[in-house]
Motif scaffolding. Structure first.
Motif, mmCIF file in Angstrom:
data_model
loop_
_atom_site.group_PDB
_atom_site.id
_atom_site.type_symbol
_atom_site.label_atom_id
_atom_site.label_comp_id
_atom_site.label_asym_id
_atom_site.label_seq_id
_atom_site.Cartn_x
_atom_site.Cartn_y
_atom_site.Cartn_z
ATOM 1 N N SER A 14 37.467 44.485 33.445
ATOM 2 C CA SER A 14 37.423 45.865 35.120
ATOM 3 C C SER A 14 38.448 44.942 36.112
ATOM 4 O O SER A 14 38.078 44.348 36.891
ATOM 5 C CB SER A 14 36.687 46.309 35.415
ATOM 6 O OG SER A 14 35.772 46.472 35.919
ATOM 7 N N ILE A 15 39.906 45.510 36.500
ATOM 8 C CA ILE A 15 40.287 45.525 37.796
ATOM 9 C C ILE A 15 40.428 46.888 38.214
ATOM 10 O O ILE A 15 40.496 47.929 37.870
ATOM 11 C CB ILE A 15 41.688 44.832 37.791
ATOM 12 C CG1 ILE A 15 41.981 44.092 36.263
ATOM 13 C CG2 ILE A 15 42.101 44.979 38.927
ATOM 14 C CD1 ILE A 15 41.295 42.610 37.597
ATOM 15 N N ASN A 38 32.547 41.611 41.336
ATOM 16 C CA ASN A 38 32.530 42.949 39.719
ATOM 17 C C ASN A 38 33.496 42.677 39.337
ATOM 18 O O ASN A 38 32.894 43.109 37.816
ATOM 19 C CB ASN A 38 33.173 43.732 40.848
ATOM 20 C CG ASN A 38 31.930 44.376 41.970
ATOM 21 O OD1 ASN A 38 31.101 43.617 41.623
ATOM 22 N ND2 ASN A 38 32.391 44.890 42.343
ATOM 23 N N ILE A 39 34.695 41.531 38.855
ATOM 24 C CA ILE A 39 35.016 42.137 38.012
ATOM 25 C C ILE A 39 34.958 40.590 37.522
ATOM 26 O O ILE A 39 35.077 40.933 36.036
ATOM 27 C CB ILE A 39 37.018 40.664 38.397
ATOM 28 C CG1 ILE A 39 37.721 42.159 39.465
ATOM 29 C CG2 ILE A 39 37.356 40.355 37.357
ATOM 30 C CD1 ILE A 39 38.762 41.475 39.957
ATOM 31 N N LEU A 40 34.513 39.575 37.975
ATOM 32 C CA LEU A 40 33.662 38.371 36.901
ATOM 33 C C LEU A 40 32.820 39.288 35.821
ATOM 34 O O LEU A 40 32.192 38.915 34.989
ATOM 35 C CB LEU A 40 33.097 37.624 37.705
ATOM 36 C CG LEU A 40 33.927 36.488 38.588
ATOM 37 C CD1 LEU A 40 33.340 35.768 39.052
ATOM 38 C CD2 LEU A 40 34.437 35.515 37.276
ATOM 39 N N SER A 41 31.511 40.199 36.757
ATOM 40 C CA SER A 41 30.179 40.601 36.117
ATOM 41 C C SER A 41 30.778 41.443 34.453
ATOM 42 O O SER A 41 29.942 41.835 34.559
ATOM 43 C CB SER A 41 29.900 41.700 37.018
ATOM 44 O OG SER A 41 28.724 40.873 38.392
ATOM 45 N N SER A 42 32.126 42.265 35.032
ATOM 46 C CA SER A 42 32.324 42.751 33.451
ATOM 47 C C SER A 42 33.335 42.592 33.006
ATOM 48 O O SER A 42 33.566 43.025 31.835
ATOM 49 C CB SER A 42 33.906 43.654 34.780
ATOM 50 O OG SER A 42 34.549 43.200 34.546
ATOM 51 N N GLU A 71 37.301 55.822 38.413
ATOM 52 C CA GLU A 71 38.051 56.409 38.903
ATOM 53 C C GLU A 71 38.750 55.119 39.654
ATOM 54 O O GLU A 71 39.151 55.126 40.849
ATOM 55 C CB GLU A 71 37.365 57.940 40.293
ATOM 56 C CG GLU A 71 37.260 58.950 39.463
ATOM 57 C CD GLU A 71 36.884 59.782 40.355
ATOM 58 O OE1 GLU A 71 36.834 61.633 39.814
ATOM 59 O OE2 GLU A 71 36.493 60.062 41.839
ATOM 60 N N LYS A 72 37.484 54.227 40.061
ATOM 61 C CA LYS A 72 37.759 53.323 41.004
ATOM 62 C C LYS A 72 38.695 51.965 40.736
ATOM 63 O O LYS A 72 38.602 50.612 40.890
ATOM 64 C CB LYS A 72 36.834 53.167 41.485
ATOM 65 C CG LYS A 72 36.265 53.911 42.719
ATOM 66 C CD LYS A 72 35.083 53.764 42.816
ATOM 67 C CE LYS A 72 34.652 54.881 44.451
ATOM 68 N NZ LYS A 72 33.245 54.066 45.098
ATOM 69 N N SER A 73 38.541 51.849 38.499
ATOM 70 C CA SER A 73 38.695 50.564 38.045
ATOM 71 C C SER A 73 39.438 51.152 36.338
ATOM 72 O O SER A 73 38.585 51.893 36.024
ATOM 73 C CB SER A 73 37.088 49.635 37.881
ATOM 74 O OG SER A 73 36.850 49.912 37.244
ATOM 75 N N TYR A 95 41.009 46.420 31.343
ATOM 76 C CA TYR A 95 42.221 45.776 30.261
ATOM 77 C C TYR A 95 41.449 44.970 29.734
ATOM 78 O O TYR A 95 40.462 44.063 29.555
ATOM 79 C CB TYR A 95 43.178 44.640 31.603
ATOM 80 C CG TYR A 95 43.751 45.628 32.580
ATOM 81 C CD1 TYR A 95 44.532 46.052 32.561
ATOM 82 C CD2 TYR A 95 43.286 46.334 33.496
ATOM 83 C CE1 TYR A 95 46.307 46.382 33.544
ATOM 84 C CE2 TYR A 95 43.785 46.710 35.323
ATOM 85 C CZ TYR A 95 45.415 46.989 34.857
ATOM 86 O OH TYR A 95 45.929 48.053 35.546
ATOM 87 N N SER A 96 42.299 43.824 28.534
ATOM 88 C CA SER A 96 41.604 42.941 27.390
ATOM 89 C C SER A 96 43.337 42.426 27.717
ATOM 90 O O SER A 96 44.338 42.484 27.928
ATOM 91 C CB SER A 96 41.097 43.617 26.542
ATOM 92 O OG SER A 96 43.074 44.451 25.769
ATOM 93 N N MET A 97 42.491 41.254 27.247
ATOM 94 C CA MET A 97 43.928 39.880 27.002
ATOM 95 C C MET A 97 42.872 39.139 25.859
ATOM 96 O O MET A 97 41.663 38.443 26.306
ATOM 97 C CB MET A 97 43.306 39.217 28.149
ATOM 98 C CG MET A 97 44.981 38.567 28.013
ATOM 99 S SD MET A 97 44.749 37.102 29.335
ATOM 100 C CE MET A 97 45.294 35.884 29.350
ATOM 101 N N ASP A 98 43.905 38.849 24.850
ATOM 102 C CA ASP A 98 43.302 38.051 23.547
ATOM 103 C C ASP A 98 41.163 37.930 23.231
ATOM 104 O O ASP A 98 40.794 36.994 22.910
ATOM 105 C CB ASP A 98 43.267 36.449 24.224
ATOM 106 C CG ASP A 98 43.475 35.685 22.634
ATOM 107 O OD1 ASP A 98 43.731 35.893 21.040
ATOM 108 O OD2 ASP A 98 42.971 34.853 22.700
ATOM 109 N N GLY A 99 40.968 39.127 23.467
ATOM 110 C CA GLY A 99 39.372 39.464 23.038
ATOM 111 C C GLY A 99 38.618 39.459 23.797
ATOM 112 O O GLY A 99 37.258 39.539 23.976
ATOM 113 N N ILE A 100 38.732 39.096 25.132
ATOM 114 C CA ILE A 100 39.090 39.435 26.676
ATOM 115 C C ILE A 100 38.421 40.600 27.774
ATOM 116 O O ILE A 100 39.753 41.529 27.381
ATOM 117 C CB ILE A 100 38.972 38.692 27.706
ATOM 118 C CG1 ILE A 100 37.631 37.138 27.008
ATOM 119 C CG2 ILE A 100 37.599 38.856 28.888
ATOM 120 C CD1 ILE A 100 38.575 35.721 27.643
#
Length: 343
Positions: A63-64, A181-185, A50-52, A55-60
Motif C-alpha cells: 500500500s502507498i 507502513n509500506i513495508l508492513s503492508s 481513504e489514506k492509502s 498496488y501489486s507487482m509480480d505477485g507482491i
C-alpha cells in the motif's frame, strides 16, 4: 543488476524525483479500474482506505499513500513520489541469494557506485513478509543534491526485490513512518511463496547432488566407480519387501571384472548399509531381489548388469550405504546417503 542500470535510476531520480509526476494520480487511476490485475506491466490499483492505495507487482502487494504519484519506467520498476522524496520498487533477476554475504556486498557496492557519493550508515537483518530481508541506511548524493536513503532488499522468485526510500535532505522531510507502513503492508501471494519453496528445495537438492559429483568418494547413480580391479556402477536404489512383509532396500548395479581371473560380483565387492549408526540386516528372502545374479562367475574383461543386493529397513530414517572391496589392503570406501521416504 548492472552498474549501468543503477546509474540510469539515479539519473531518473535526479530528473523527476523532486518534481511533479506527469502520470495519473492514484485517484485518477482508480476511475478506470474494472478488475484486479497484476501491474508489473500496468498501473492499475485498488483503493483500500481513504489514506492509502494497494498496488501489486509480480505477485507482491503493497500500500502507498494516496497522495503519492506513480511512474512506471519499466515492467520491473515502479516509482512513487511524495513531495521532495521518492520510493522505488524494483525486481531484478539475480543468480545468487541476497542472503549470501559476498553477493549482498556486491549488490550494495554496485548500487553505491551509481551515485556520485554514498555513505553506508548501517546494515540490519529482519523478517519481511516471511522472507529474510536487509535494510541499509545510507547517505546519497548526485547532481549536487544530497539524500537520505533507506534501502531494503530480499530474495524473490529467482531474483531480488529492493525498495529504496530516498528523501531530499534540505527539505527536512521524514518519510520513515510512511516507509515502515509500506513495508508492513507487503504481502506475497501463496502461489509465489509455494514456487519459492519448491525452487529452494530444488536448489538445495541440486547443491547436494553437485557436492556428491565433485566428491570422488561419493556413490553417484550412473557413475562408474573403479575399486581395485573392478568397476561398479550403481544404477538405482529403491524399495521392496521380504517374505515377512518387511520393507527392504534394493540396490541395482553393474559389475566389470578387470582382474586376471574369473570372479563373482558378490564375492568381489561389498555393500553395507547403516541406519541410526547400526549395520542393517543383509540376509534377505524376497521376490524383489535376485541374489543369484551376483553369484555368477564372469571372465576377465566382462561386465554383468542387473546385479542386486539389499538390506532390511528398520524404519524410515536416512541410511548410509558403504561400498568397498571385499578383500583389500586399503581403506577405500565409497558412500551415499539414502532417504527411504523418497521412494
Amino acid at each position: 543488476m548492472s552498474k549501468r542500470y543503477f546509474v540510469l535510476l539515479a539519473a531518473l531520480f535526479t530528473l523527476v524525483g523532486c518534481g511533479k509526476s506527469t502520470t495519473a494520480t492514484p485517484n485518477q487511476t482508480e476511475e478506470t479500474i474494472s478488475e484486479t490485475k497484476d501491474i508489473s506491466t500496468s498501473s492499475e490499483a485498488t483503493i483500500v482506505s481513504e489514506k492509502s492505495i494497494m498496488y501489486s507487482m509480480d505477485g507482491i502487494e503493497y500500500s502507498i499513500p494516496e497522495s503519492w504519484t506513480e511512474n512506471i519506467p519499466s515492467e520491473t520498476t515502479k516509482l512513487y513520489y511524495p513531495t521532495n522524496g521518492m520510493l522505488m520498487v524494483n525486481y531484478t533477476e539475480m543468480n545468487a541469494s541476497i542472503t549470501d554475504d559476498v553477493s549482498r556486498q556486491g549488490f550494495i557496492d554496485n548500487f553505491s557506485s551509481s551515485w556520485e557519493n554514498s555513505e553506508l550508515i548501517s546494515e540490519s537483518e529482519f523478517i519481511l513478509a516471511g522472507n529474510k530481508a536487509y535494510r541499509h541506511e545510507m547517505n546519497l548524493a548526485t547532481a549536487g543534491k544530497e539524500f537520505k536513503g533507506s534501502l531494503v532488499t530480499f530474495d524473490y522468485n529467482n531474483g531480488v526485490i529492493y525498495l529504496l526510500m530516498a528523501t531530499l535532505k534540505e527539505s527536512g522531510k521524514d518519510f520513515s513512518k510512511e516507509f515502515e507502513n509500506i513495508l508492513s503492508s507487503i504481502n506475497i501471494s501463496d502461489e509465489v511463496l509455494e514456487a519459492q519453496a519448491q525452487a529452494q528445495a530444488a536448489a538445495e537438492a541440486q547443491a547436494i547432488a553437485d557436492a556428491q559429483i565433485n566428491d570422488a568418494t561419493k556413490i553417484v547413480l550412473g557413475r562408474a566407480i573403479t575399486i581395485g580391479d573392478y568397476i561398479v556402477t550403481v544404477q538405482s536404489i529403491g524399495k521392496g519387501t521380504d517374505y515377512e512383509g518387511n520393507n527392504i532396500l534394493v540396490i541395482n548395479y553393474d559389475f566389470t571384472n578387470n582382474s586376471d581371473t574369473e570372479q563373482m560380483a558378490s564375492f568381489a565387492v561389498n555393500f553395507t548399509a547403516y541406519q541410526n549408526g547400526i549395520e542393517t540386516d543383509s540376509f534377505l528372502m524376497s521376490d524383489d531381489i535376485d541374489l543369484g545374479i551376483g553369484q555368477k562367475k564372469i571372465k576377465p574383461g566382462t561386465t554383468i548388469t542387473g546385479v542386486q543386493t539389499g538390506a532390511v529397513l528398520g524404519d524410515d530414517s536416512v541410511l548410509t550405504i558403504e561400498l568397498d572391496e571385499l578383500i583389500s589392503f586399503d581403506d577405500l570406501v565409497f558412500t551415499i546417503e539414502v532417504d527411504p521416504t523418497s521412494f
